[in-house]
Design a protein around this motif. Structure first.
Motif, PDB file in Angstrom:
ATOM      1  N   VAL B 107       0.842  -1.188   0.000  1.00 14.01           N
ATOM      2  CA  VAL B 107       0.000   0.000   0.000  1.00 14.01           C
ATOM      3  C   VAL B 107       0.876   1.237   0.000  1.00 14.01           C
ATOM      4  CG1 VAL B 107      -1.887   1.180   1.146  1.00 14.01           C
ATOM      5  CG2 VAL B 107      -1.607  -1.283   1.442  1.00 14.01           C
ATOM      6  N   GLU B 108       0.469   2.221  -0.798  1.00 10.51           N
ATOM      7  CA  GLU B 108       1.155   3.517  -0.730  1.00 10.51           C
ATOM      8  C   GLU B 108       0.810   4.172   0.591  1.00 10.51           C
ATOM      9  OE1 GLU B 108       0.639   6.296  -3.767  1.00 10.51           O
ATOM     10  OE2 GLU B 108       1.967   5.286  -5.175  1.00 10.51           O
ATOM     11  N   THR B 109       1.832   4.470   1.390  1.00 14.09           N
ATOM     12  CA  THR B 109       1.583   4.970   2.736  1.00 14.09           C
ATOM     13  C   THR B 109       2.204   6.350   2.895  1.00 14.09           C
ATOM     14  OG1 THR B 109       1.980   2.684   3.365  1.00 14.09           O
ATOM     15  CG2 THR B 109       1.584   4.258   5.140  1.00 14.09           C
ATOM     16  N   ASP B 110       1.454   7.223   3.529  1.00 13.51           N
ATOM     17  CA  ASP B 110       2.004   8.538   3.866  1.00 13.51           C
ATOM     18  C   ASP B 110       2.847   8.398   5.121  1.00 13.51           C
ATOM     19  OD1 ASP B 110       2.572  11.110   4.001  1.00 13.51           O
ATOM     20  OD2 ASP B 110       0.511  11.865   4.003  1.00 13.51           O
ATOM     21  N   CYS B 111       4.160   8.632   4.997  1.00 12.90           N
ATOM     22  CA  CYS B 111       5.034   8.383   6.157  1.00 12.90           C
ATOM     23  C   CYS B 111       4.689   9.275   7.324  1.00 12.90           C
ATOM     24  CB  CYS B 111       6.499   8.598   5.822  1.00 12.90           C
ATOM     25  SG  CYS B 111       6.902   8.647   4.142  1.00 12.90           S
ATOM     26  N   LEU B 118       8.009  12.999  11.793  1.00 11.91           N
ATOM     27  CA  LEU B 118       8.608  13.237  10.481  1.00 11.91           C
ATOM     28  C   LEU B 118       8.156  14.575   9.903  1.00 11.91           C
ATOM     29  CD1 LEU B 118      10.463  11.782   8.471  1.00 11.91           C
ATOM     30  CD2 LEU B 118       8.416  11.039   7.276  1.00 11.91           C
ATOM     31  N   ALA B 119       6.944  15.001  10.294  1.00 13.14           N
ATOM     32  CA  ALA B 119       6.470  16.295   9.805  1.00 13.14           C
ATOM     33  C   ALA B 119       7.433  17.396  10.208  1.00 13.14           C
ATOM     34  CB  ALA B 119       5.074  16.575  10.362  1.00 13.14           C
ATOM     35  N   VAL B 120       7.950  17.278  11.435  1.00 12.90           N
ATOM     36  CA  VAL B 120       8.931  18.277  11.902  1.00 12.90           C
ATOM     37  C   VAL B 120      10.205  18.152  11.088  1.00 12.90           C
ATOM     38  CG1 VAL B 120      10.137  19.131  13.919  1.00 12.90           C
ATOM     39  CG2 VAL B 120       7.899  18.049  14.178  1.00 12.90           C
ATOM     40  N   ARG B 121      10.620  16.887  10.857  1.00 14.49           N
ATOM     41  CA  ARG B 121      11.847  16.659  10.093  1.00 14.49           C
ATOM     42  C   ARG B 121      11.707  17.197   8.669  1.00 14.49           C
ATOM     43  NH1 ARG B 121      14.995  12.080  11.710  1.00 14.49           N
ATOM     44  NH2 ARG B 121      15.331  12.315  13.933  1.00 14.49           N
TER      45      ARG B 121
END
Lengths: 97, 170
Positions: B107-111, B118-121
């Protein structure tokens, strides 16, 4: 003879990378494939130099190594900012001025 | 001695060619960008290294070998840098890795959903670019500081921060 075998392997890999560069769904896939094609070209240059006993080809190979890296980074920057020479954040640059 | 070197360089060249082909096949068969990068790294490190080793064994101790070593060292270092830049650009662009879910499907997954930090990264590149820009800003600030000593530098820093904070919030 041994160099001919290696050249055949690299040529096959080059063809596969071209397939991915043409088929790649995203621009990043194409860029990865193009980077791989560049590496293959360098190896082809070096191997061909050895095959024909003309090691001058290695100098061209060194040039290609450097150009390959610069090219990839330049294209990545172009994707991100839409231009190569522009500042990263126009608003901030305006504020500085 | 000659024969031993020939055998060694045959082995290195053939193995290098095989690894090179493995990388190229992986480039075509892997499901998404990040696994493809993983496959290509095989040919970019082991394949190139073994091919160069095979050529170096044939050349012996000479200037040609030095050139080969230069080529392989530059390829190894720039390959890592280019891969890093490519992966970061792809993640920043919203590229979704294909992962295996609990049912075993691809499945294509939003990391960002899996690793919220990760949003911060992903917002971090903006701040790191500000840091990278900092040295080039100092001369600008010091030019201005001929008129108003001290002040413009602080202003420059204040202007540099807002885009980064906006990036962190989104």
């Amino acid at each position: 003879m041994m160099f001919a075998v290696a050249i055949l392997a690299v040529l096959a890999a080059l063809a596969l990378a071209v397939v991915r560069a043409l088929a790649g769904p995203t621009a990043f896939d194409r860029l990865l494939a193009v980077n791989s094609i560049g590496t293959s070209a360098i190896m082809l240059l070096a191997l061909f130099g050895f095959l024909t006993d003309r090691p001058e080809f290695l100098d061209i190979g060194i040039t290609y190594v450097l150009l390959n890296m610069i090219g990839t980074l330049a294209v990545l920057k172009f994707f991100r900012y839409g231009a190569l020479g522009h500042a990263q954040d126009p608003e901030r640059d305006e504020a500085l001025r | 001695m000659e024969a031993a070197l020939d055998i060694l360089s045959w082995a290195a060249l053939v193995l290098g060619g095989i690894f090179y082909l493995i990388g190229a096949v992986g480039l075509n068969r892997m499901p998404d960008l990040f696994t493809r990068m993983h496959a290509v790294s095989v040919s970019d490190t082991l394949g190139v290294g073994l091919l160069i080793l095979g050529m170096g064994l044939q050349a012996g101790a000479s200037l040609i070998t030095v050139k080969l070593v230069i080529i392989v060292l530059v390829l190894w270092t720039t390959g890592a840098v280019a891969s890093h830049a490519l992966a970061r650009a792809a993640l920043h662009d919203g590229e979704k890795p294909v992962l295996i879910d609990n049912a075993g499907n691809l499945v294509e997954t939003d990391c960002v959903e899996i690793f919220p930090e990760l949003a911060v990264r992903l917002a971090a590149p903006l701040t790191s670019e500000v840091v990278e820009e900092a040295p080039s800003e100092v001369p600008l600030g010091s030019e201005e500081s001929l008129e108003e000593p001290g002040e413009p530098d602080r202003e420059a820093n204040r202007d540099a921060r807002p885009p980064a904070e906006n990036g962190g919030e989104t």
